[in-house]
Design a protein around this motif. Structure first.
Motif, PDB file in Angstrom:
ATOM      1  N   GLY A 117       0.791  -1.226   0.000  1.00 21.77           N
ATOM      2  CA  GLY A 117       0.000   0.000   0.000  1.00 21.77           C
ATOM      3  C   GLY A 117       0.820   1.272   0.000  1.00 21.77           C
ATOM      4  O   GLY A 117       0.325   2.338   0.344  1.00 21.77           O
ATOM      5  N   GLY A 118       2.080   1.175  -0.384  1.00 22.03           N
ATOM      6  CA  GLY A 118       2.972   2.338  -0.387  1.00 22.03           C
ATOM      7  C   GLY A 118       4.213   2.122   0.448  1.00 22.03           C
ATOM      8  O   GLY A 118       5.086   2.986   0.501  1.00 22.03           O
ATOM      9  N   GLY A 119       4.306   0.942   1.085  1.00 22.04           N
ATOM     10  CA  GLY A 119       5.502   0.632   1.868  1.00 22.04           C
ATOM     11  C   GLY A 119       6.761   0.684   1.030  1.00 22.04           C
ATOM     12  O   GLY A 119       7.825   1.070   1.505  1.00 22.04           O
ATOM     13  N   LEU A 120       6.638   0.307  -0.242  1.00 23.18           N
ATOM     14  CA  LEU A 120       7.731   0.454  -1.202  1.00 23.18           C
ATOM     15  C   LEU A 120       7.112   0.777  -2.553  1.00 23.18           C
ATOM     16  O   LEU A 120       6.275   0.033  -3.053  1.00 23.18           O
ATOM     17  N   VAL A 121       7.529   1.890  -3.137  1.00 22.47           N
ATOM     18  CA  VAL A 121       7.040   2.315  -4.449  1.00 22.47           C
ATOM     19  C   VAL A 121       8.258   2.493  -5.355  1.00 22.47           C
ATOM     20  O   VAL A 121       9.158   3.272  -5.046  1.00 22.47           O
ATOM     21  N   VAL A 122       8.270   1.759  -6.483  1.00 18.15           N
ATOM     22  CA  VAL A 122       9.437   1.770  -7.369  1.00 18.15           C
ATOM     23  C   VAL A 122       8.980   2.059  -8.790  1.00 18.15           C
ATOM     24  O   VAL A 122       8.203   1.297  -9.367  1.00 18.15           O
TER      25      VAL A 122
ATOM     26  N   LYS B  44       5.598   5.456   1.607  1.00 14.66           N
ATOM     27  CA  LYS B  44       6.441   5.349   2.792  1.00 14.66           C
ATOM     28  C   LYS B  44       7.919   5.211   2.422  1.00 14.66           C
ATOM     29  O   LYS B  44       8.789   5.655   3.169  1.00 14.66           O
ATOM     30  N   ALA B  45       8.177   4.590   1.281  1.00 17.00           N
ATOM     31  CA  ALA B  45       9.560   4.436   0.818  1.00 17.00           C
ATOM     32  C   ALA B  45       9.546   4.325  -0.699  1.00 17.00           C
ATOM     33  O   ALA B  45       8.625   3.736  -1.281  1.00 17.00           O
ATOM     34  N   SER B  46      10.563   4.889  -1.326  1.00 13.82           N
ATOM     35  CA  SER B  46      10.662   4.803  -2.778  1.00 13.82           C
ATOM     36  C   SER B  46      12.119   4.875  -3.189  1.00 13.82           C
ATOM     37  O   SER B  46      12.933   5.536  -2.532  1.00 13.82           O
ATOM     38  N   VAL B  47      12.444   4.205  -4.280  1.00 16.40           N
ATOM     39  CA  VAL B  47      13.792   4.267  -4.826  1.00 16.40           C
ATOM     40  C   VAL B  47      13.690   4.112  -6.329  1.00 16.40           C
ATOM     41  O   VAL B  47      12.847   3.375  -6.839  1.00 16.40           O
TER      42      VAL B  47
END
Length: 278
Positions: free
Chosen positions: A68-73, A96-99
């Motif tokens: 749900g947005g914990g990791l967005v790539v 919440k986190a992206s790279v």
């Protein structure tokens, strides 16, 4: 042609793979996720989904959303293209986190991040192929074993503190389990000298298109002895015997690691950004 944003389904797998394979070095992280987990069916309860931007029927960009947005790539693309997907996800995703590539991550942050991110770092993506490698090896580098975990944990935590300015042992109740899982998955390599682990490196993502190395860490008392250069050369040579390329993200202020990567044969690519919102 009309531009639309849709959640990708299993029938889009080939189109997504083809899109990412156009720039495999800058999409290695997503290619690894795709190979390991695939695309969940639309009616599943999976916490992972891919969203795509279509020009007519052609997939032109994609974004992976986990937890749900914990990791967005994002896929490698410019900010305006990724921004179309980000705007479409604004009501359903809180980042919440992206790279990923900096312009693409910037677009995601503008639409999906409430307030200023807690951590924001810029990196240069380095890549290497077998033809570029220099003569640096250390055959003592080996896979970490479960019995190494008590000695490995301080190195794993030290790498996170240096890379992300966070204390994983205090903030992440699942950190030790993740370190152990990576060891069991044979994705952590270590160098041992006189009964002490002095260096570690992880394989963060792997697919037929290549692998991404991460969390290189030498214990402070052993720095300046060439461990990182020799061990990076060793694992690179080993992995490139069966893979076409490797990548490594180096924080732009980390001149020493950039020099090591270049010495081993890595070439600098485009700028990446890491964002931690919580």
């Amino acid at each position: 042609m009309p531009v639309t944003v849709q959640q990708l389904t299993t029938r889009d797998s080939d189109a997504l793979r083809a899109l990412l394979a156009k720039d495999p070095a800058h999409n290695l992280y997503l290619l690894g996720l795709l190979q390991e987990f695939g695309i969940a069916s639309a009616d599943s309860r999976s916490s992972m989904a891919y969203w795509g931007r279509f020009d007519g029927k052609t997939l032109t960009a994609a974004v992976f959303v986990g937890g749900g947005g914990g990791l967005v790539v994002p896929s490698a693309s410019d900010g305006s293209v990724t921004g179309v997907i980000a705007d479409a996800l604004a009501e359903r995703v809180r980042l919440k986190a992206s790279v990923g590539e900096k312009p693409a991550v910037d677009a995601l942050v503008r639409s999906l991040c409430t307030g200023k991110p807690r951590t924001s770092k810029t990196y240069r993506l380095f890549s290497v192929s077998a033809d570029d490698l220099g003569p640096f090896t250390n055959p003592l580098l080996r896979l970490a074993r479960e019995e190494d975990l008590p000695r490995l944990m301080p190195l794993a935590a030290g790498a996170v503190r240096e890379l992300y300015d966070r204390d994983p042992l205090a903030e992440d109740p699942h950190f030790e389990a993740r370190v152990a899982q990576r060891v069991r998955a044979q994705r952590t390599y270590v160098l041992e000298e006189n009964g002490e682990l002095v260096f570690k490196v992880d394989i963060g993502s792997r697919s037929q298109f290549g692998a991404e190395l991460e969390a290189l860490y030498t214990v402070p008392s052993q720095r300046g002895k060439g461990h990182a250069t020799l061990c990076l050369g060793q694992i690179s040579r080993f992995l490139l015997s069966s893979l076409p390329r490797l990548t490594l993200r180096v924080e732009e202020k980390h001149d020493s690691l950039a020099r090591i990567a270049r010495k081993v044969g890595y070439l600098a690519g485009r700028t990446q950004r890491l964002v931690l919102a919580e």
